[in-house]
Enzyme design. Sequence first.
Site, short mmCIF file in Angstrom:
data_model
loop_
_atom_site.label_atom_id
_atom_site.label_comp_id
_atom_site.label_asym_id
_atom_site.label_seq_id
_atom_site.Cartn_x
_atom_site.Cartn_y
_atom_site.Cartn_z
N HIS A 25 -8.64 -5.27 -0.61
CA HIS A 25 -7.38 -4.67 -0.16
C HIS A 25 -6.64 -5.57 0.83
O HIS A 25 -5.42 -5.71 0.76
CB HIS A 25 -7.71 -3.32 0.49
CG HIS A 25 -6.53 -2.44 0.68
ND1 HIS A 25 -5.83 -1.89 -0.36
CD2 HIS A 25 -5.91 -2.00 1.81
CE1 HIS A 25 -4.84 -1.14 0.10
NE2 HIS A 25 -4.87 -1.20 1.42
N CYS A 65 0.83 -1.20 0.00
CA CYS A 65 0.00 0.00 0.00
C CYS A 65 0.87 1.26 0.00
O CYS A 65 1.68 1.45 -0.90
CB CYS A 65 -0.98 -0.05 1.18
SG CYS A 65 -2.24 1.21 1.10
N ASP A 108 -10.74 -4.12 -4.66
CA ASP A 108 -10.16 -3.24 -3.65
C ASP A 108 -10.86 -1.89 -3.71
O ASP A 108 -10.78 -1.18 -4.71
CB ASP A 108 -8.66 -3.09 -3.95
CG ASP A 108 -7.91 -2.38 -2.83
OD1 ASP A 108 -8.56 -1.67 -2.05
OD2 ASP A 108 -6.68 -2.56 -2.75
#
Lengths: 303, 437
Positions: B332, B150, B303
Amino acid sequence: MDQSQKTEGGMESLFAAWTKSVTDFWGNMAKMQPDVPSSSGTSEESRKTDPLHKARKGWETSNKVMQSLFSSLTEPENMAAMMKGMDSMPEFVVKMTEQSWDGYLELQKQWADHATRIGKHTEAYRFDDIDQNIFRTWKEIYEKEFQKFLHAPQLGLTRFHQERVNRLMDKYSIFRSALNEFIYMFYIPIEKSVGVMQEKIDQMADQGDMPANFKDYYNMWIRTLEGHYMTLLKSPEYTQVMDQTIDALVQYRKAKEEVLYDFLQDLPIPTNQDMDELYKDFYLLKKQVRELSKKVNREKSEK
Amino acid sequence: MSQPQIAVDLILKKLTETTEKAKTRAQKASEILFSPLETELSPTPYQVVYEEDRVKLKYYKPSEVKHKYPLLVVYALINRETMLDLQPGRSVVQTFLDHGVEVYMVDWGYPTRKDQFLTIDDHVNGYMDNIVDFIRDRCGLPKVNLMGICMGGAFSVMYSSLHPEKIKNLVTTVTPTNFDTDKGLLHIWMKNTDAYSMGNSYGNMPGDLMNLGFLLLNPARLILDKYVGFFENMDNKGFVENFVRMEKWIFDSPDVPAATFRQFITDCYKKNLLIQSKLELDGKRVDLKNITMPLLNFYGQYDHLVPPEACELLTQEVGSKDTEDICLKTGHIGIYVSSKCQKEFAPKIVKWLKEREGDGEDGTSEEAAAEAGAEHEPTGQLETSAEVAAEAGAEHEPTGQLETSAEAAKEDKSKKKAKSASPKKKSKKRTASPKGK
């Protein structure tokens, strides 16, 4: 016929009489509803948006479902199923009653709300017509009638302190108003999803396609609610209210800290402001030391 | 007024059954909730081998080292790296160790008010660079493998551009690099948020406030339905333990240093500088063309925080010839914790790294170079799990008409089937490009 059979038979007839009277009651109630003229015009379109019309439609739907429910209960096989489930009935009835009262009170609240905004309405999956007038009105009243007192120039030795206190009160009021609007926005999808569910249940009841499992209703509702939230959260109206709330929160926090610093000045306690200045010096010094030590190491290794 | 038809007998029967079940469930649940539960996170043993300020470097040693280059994992500043080692059987770290990969993982710690001035540059060219140098010295190697998650993935991209000589292979997972998209709510909201004043007001961006923001991304599911699901399953010890573990992880949210938060929102979310190679860290431009090492880019099809549109442009913009996009049918977090992805995600990384262990001039082994020319075949389609279905539900767009869950789920499946997830090689044509360019 033994005693238990007698009791059961007695209960069944009592129950049948009761359900019949309830069915009659709901039927009569439906006939008795007054023909109130529309508050927002006579055309079909204005009738649709009229809160009284909407309330009546909702009433008719509930009435239809109620009548059907109670008339179905008099069927012998349903009666038997009802008697079979008697073991868990006391607990179940308490819960049902509780929920019914909650629903009734909520309905009353909704009617009261509708009455205060005659001619206004919200449509499913639309958030550009949200009734935010109440918040705007409050804001306008506050800005015109109250804010000026807090903005009035202060005099004398303590003028700066007083100004900071006034600013805190002002910013707090603005923040509360913004927060209320923000919270209200989160309530709207619940209202809208209840409306959609009512229509859906009405349709399903007409088609005789009502799910027997409570979980199916829940799944249907949560999905509708989710859809409404997704539409709301993507809307520019929501983003605007969210930004206003964040801005109001930041302003309020600043004003609060300024007042706190005033109080802390006389106490041997460092404020955030004092510490932040130190932290910044510390950060810059540390960064410089790291860069210099890297440079020294590089030069050492090159030699 | 027509008479609606209601199957009252069935409704009553179901209600009676539900009441009975609820009673039994409540009894069993109280036994479970008051008994000792296994909810510990990060069960795999590790050693802290490096510390600098609040930052720690965790070292996980495999029983037998089978890979030449160690893997450095850089997590985001939001939430904690414990997610990669959630529990036995659901641990990306354990899978790496099982395959003989030495794992170093950055623990960013909990920033305090004194960390509020730390910028992205301090994290990338400061902490990360020091850590990479430490591992290189420790292992006696010129390069390390780097994997970013991320926001940590965005940091890894920046680092690989500024220090390409120190990175052997780069793996990015759910990494936002193109912020010019309206697919995710975060992308919509962040464009308008006054990050500057928020950062100033709070010192650091509070983790709890960010968590509230994440909950508001899908309130119906995350605030309501999730806990309804818990109550329905609280008589299942395994379910309760997993649920509590996830709760522990989700709400373990360190604050984000104010300067970093401001810079990330302004330069990335608002100006979209990273994908355009216009981002500058301390005066040094992050040119994506400098990323010449092999790049493996993972992202989740469902996501809602970092949508595929935010991830998939990276492989087109870097200078490397050896790139691969893998879009998994998950969300995610599902990439790391869903039991289906456990079989796909980490083993794929291990295999991909192994194929690129060679010391060729371009960093690729013969095997990898040969494969780079051929169209990569999917190693196995990921099936839609309940978790995926739930995440798919979160992505559902209302059409103005009420749909039953079954209908909507069916529609979701068919929509997503059309965009079938399959690994793609760089040679594949793409039409999307950032608007800012």
